[in-house]
Design an enzyme around this catalytic site. Structure first.
Site, mmCIF file in Angstrom:
data_model
loop_
_atom_site.group_PDB
_atom_site.id
_atom_site.type_symbol
_atom_site.label_atom_id
_atom_site.label_comp_id
_atom_site.label_asym_id
_atom_site.label_seq_id
_atom_site.Cartn_x
_atom_site.Cartn_y
_atom_site.Cartn_z
ATOM 1 N N THR A 98 -35.559 49.644 9.288
ATOM 2 C CA THR A 98 -34.820 49.941 10.544
ATOM 3 C C THR A 98 -35.614 49.890 11.806
ATOM 4 O OG1 THR A 98 -33.415 51.210 8.854
ATOM 5 C CG2 THR A 98 -33.150 51.878 11.309
ATOM 6 N N GLN A 123 -35.585 42.544 2.087
ATOM 7 C CA GLN A 123 -35.240 42.321 0.751
ATOM 8 C C GLN A 123 -36.017 41.176 -0.077
ATOM 9 O OE1 GLN A 123 -33.375 44.202 -1.395
ATOM 10 N NE2 GLN A 123 -32.511 45.494 -0.087
ATOM 11 N N SER A 156 -40.380 46.143 4.813
ATOM 12 C CA SER A 156 -40.291 47.676 4.639
ATOM 13 C C SER A 156 -40.934 47.819 3.407
ATOM 14 C CB SER A 156 -39.030 48.007 4.479
ATOM 15 O OG SER A 156 -38.861 49.353 4.136
ATOM 16 N N GLY A 157 -41.833 48.854 3.490
ATOM 17 C CA GLY A 157 -42.674 49.354 2.126
ATOM 18 C C GLY A 157 -41.861 50.054 1.138
ATOM 19 N N THR A 208 -49.207 58.474 17.109
ATOM 20 C CA THR A 208 -50.314 58.585 16.436
ATOM 21 C C THR A 208 -50.137 57.637 15.067
ATOM 22 O OG1 THR A 208 -50.942 60.516 17.348
ATOM 23 C CG2 THR A 208 -52.052 60.008 15.146
ATOM 24 N N CYS A 248 -20.207 50.945 6.299
ATOM 25 C CA CYS A 248 -19.828 51.895 7.235
ATOM 26 C C CYS A 248 -19.100 51.367 8.440
ATOM 27 C CB CYS A 248 -21.214 52.592 7.910
ATOM 28 S SG CYS A 248 -22.666 52.662 6.623
HETATM 29 C C1 PLP Z 1 -31.925 43.618 4.344
HETATM 30 C C2 PLP Z 1 -32.101 45.275 4.976
HETATM 31 N N1 PLP Z 1 -32.677 45.188 6.214
HETATM 32 C C3 PLP Z 1 -33.074 46.428 6.431
HETATM 33 C C4 PLP Z 1 -33.159 47.680 5.694
HETATM 34 C C5 PLP Z 1 -33.692 48.882 6.260
HETATM 35 O O1 PLP Z 1 -35.084 49.238 5.882
HETATM 36 P P1 PLP Z 1 -35.430 51.008 5.819
HETATM 37 O O2 PLP Z 1 -34.735 51.347 4.757
HETATM 38 O O3 PLP Z 1 -36.880 50.574 5.512
HETATM 39 O O4 PLP Z 1 -35.317 51.397 7.086
HETATM 40 C C6 PLP Z 1 -32.682 47.460 4.546
HETATM 41 C C7 PLP Z 1 -32.773 48.540 3.410
HETATM 42 O O5 PLP Z 1 -31.762 48.803 2.713
HETATM 43 C C8 PLP Z 1 -32.227 46.384 3.846
HETATM 44 O O6 PLP Z 1 -31.829 46.000 2.777
#
Ligand code: PLP
Length: 379
Positions: free
Chosen positions: A70, A178, A198-199, A236, A322
């Site tokens: 995000t 993904q 994303s980790g 930080t 949503c």
């Molecule tokens: C395609 C995609 N983008 C972004 C995100 C957001 O990642 P994070 O949960 O690390 O904020 C997700 C999480 O489901 C995702 O599937």
């Protein structure tokens, strides 16, 4: 427990947890502190960046550690929009982006930006010529996801990268959250300027991630402060999180190299079994990522199936949009042109390299049993 919700999040790998704990206790100093401890911490941060860069085949100064998908998507999209608005205010994205891209674009519309949301085919894929045709003299950004989180469709990123290269003033961002570790994507010399990872989707930790930013790309920072991470992400540094991310990245890349065909077979097995069940309509296209299988059971509320399977220790998910007017409806399945019956009843099974054939068999048995039990609710 049979965990089949790996696109929502994955279980952290024990080695990742170990790295996090070791770094947290031994390298707790602030990398900006000028004493020896700070220096050692700063060195480790730099080493982590070098390692991440090597694994992704990019330069170390192109790695920005973030708190996840995000944040990476918001830094990239709003950062480009705010930095380059004098040049133009047009952005191109798709109708099936994750909310962290989709809503970021919506928020920019409220600030006077103009956003084109490209449609997708029934397979959940955009057309490359649509991208080309949407480009205008005032287009500053194209933001397109690699693998869709609900249905697993894969966008033609390489081809779009080639188009982006022909328009040097326009920047190209890819949400690779993904796809990482399951569907390869080349970053260097690809036309991609920014790429989000994303980790916690790769057996790493929540609150960790990377934004790849190609050398020379300017972003307006969302956070101002101590100028960490090349002034793009002040605050930080989460060194233990960064080291843990790199560990997770190394491990998932290894598994991708060695076990991708096993995952593909598992996915194929699941598809074949689901196809045999009359009540089920599969929404995931044939050439999808190997870890996501989305299907609908028209007439059945997805929560009912999720709870029924949950009672048997099997965890799958649904994805309700949503942003849709109807809260139960999936914006993604709707964008693929499916009926409301189908977009309201979608379920998602998402696999990891840890899942087994036996687990898929157990899921199918329990699904069939649940369907027999729930028939009355459906009628
Ligand atoms: C395609 C995609 N983008 C972004 C995100 C957001 O990642 P994070 O949960 O690390 O904020 C997700 C999480 O489901 C995702 O599937």
């Amino acid at each position: 427990m049979i965990y089949l919700d790996n696109s929502a999040t994955t279980k952290p790998h024990p080695e990742v947890l170990k790295s996090f704990q070791q770094v947290s206790s031994s390298f707790f100093a602030n990398p900006s502190s000028i004493h020896q401890l700070g220096g050692e911490t700063e060195k480790l941060l730099y080493t982590s960046k070098q390692q991440a860069a090597t694994l992704l085949n990019v330069h170390e100064d192109e790695i920005i550690f973030t708190s996840g998908g995000t944040e990476g998507n918001n830094i990239a999209i709003k950062g480009i929009a705010l930095q380059h608005q004098a040049r133009g205010k047009h952005i191109i994205t798709t109708e099936i982006e994750h909310p962290s891209v989709y809503e970021a674009c919506k928020s920019l519309e409220s600030l006077g930006f103009d956003v084109t949301y490209l449609p997708v085919s029934q397979d959940g894929v955009i057309s490359v010529s649509d991208v080309e045709q949407a480009i205008r003299p005032d287009t500053i950004l194209i933001s397109i996801m690699h693998v869709n989180n609900e249905i697993g469709s894969i966008q033609p990123i390489e081809e779009i990268g080639q188009i982006a290269k022909k328009h040097p003033k326009l920047l190209f961002h890819v949400d690779y959250v993904q796809g990482l570790g399951k569907v390869p994507l080349v970053l260097a010399d690809s036309g991609i300027d920014l790429c989000t990872m994303s980790g916690h989707k790769i057996h790493g930790l929540k609150g960790t991630g990377i934004l790849y930013r190609r050398r020379g790309i300017k972003l307006f920072p969302l956070f101002h402060g101590g100028d960490q991470e090349y002034k793009i992400r002040s605050g930080t540094e989460n060194l233990a999180g960064a080291v843990a991310f790199v560990k997770a990245l190394r491990l998932i890349k290894e598994r991708e190299r060695l076990e991708i065909s096993t995952l593909q077979q598992l996915h194929q097995q699941l598809r074949q079994e689901l196809q045999k069940i009359d009540e089920i309509l599969i929404n995931t296209p044939k050439d999808s990522a190997p870890h996501i299988m989305n299907f609908s059971i028209p007439g059945l509320k997805p929560e009912v199936m999720i709870h029924t399977l949950g009672k048997q220790g099997i965890f799958i998910s649904t994805k309700s949009a949503c942003s849709s007017k109807d809260l139960d409806e999936s914006r993604i399945i709707k964008a693929c042109g499916y009926s409301q019956d189908r977009s309201k009843s979608a379920l998602r099974v998402s696999l990891s390299y840890d899942n087994t054939q036996e687990e898929i068999n157990a899921l199918v048995v329990q699904l069939k049993e649940a369907l027999t039990q729930l028939k009355e609710v459906m009628e």
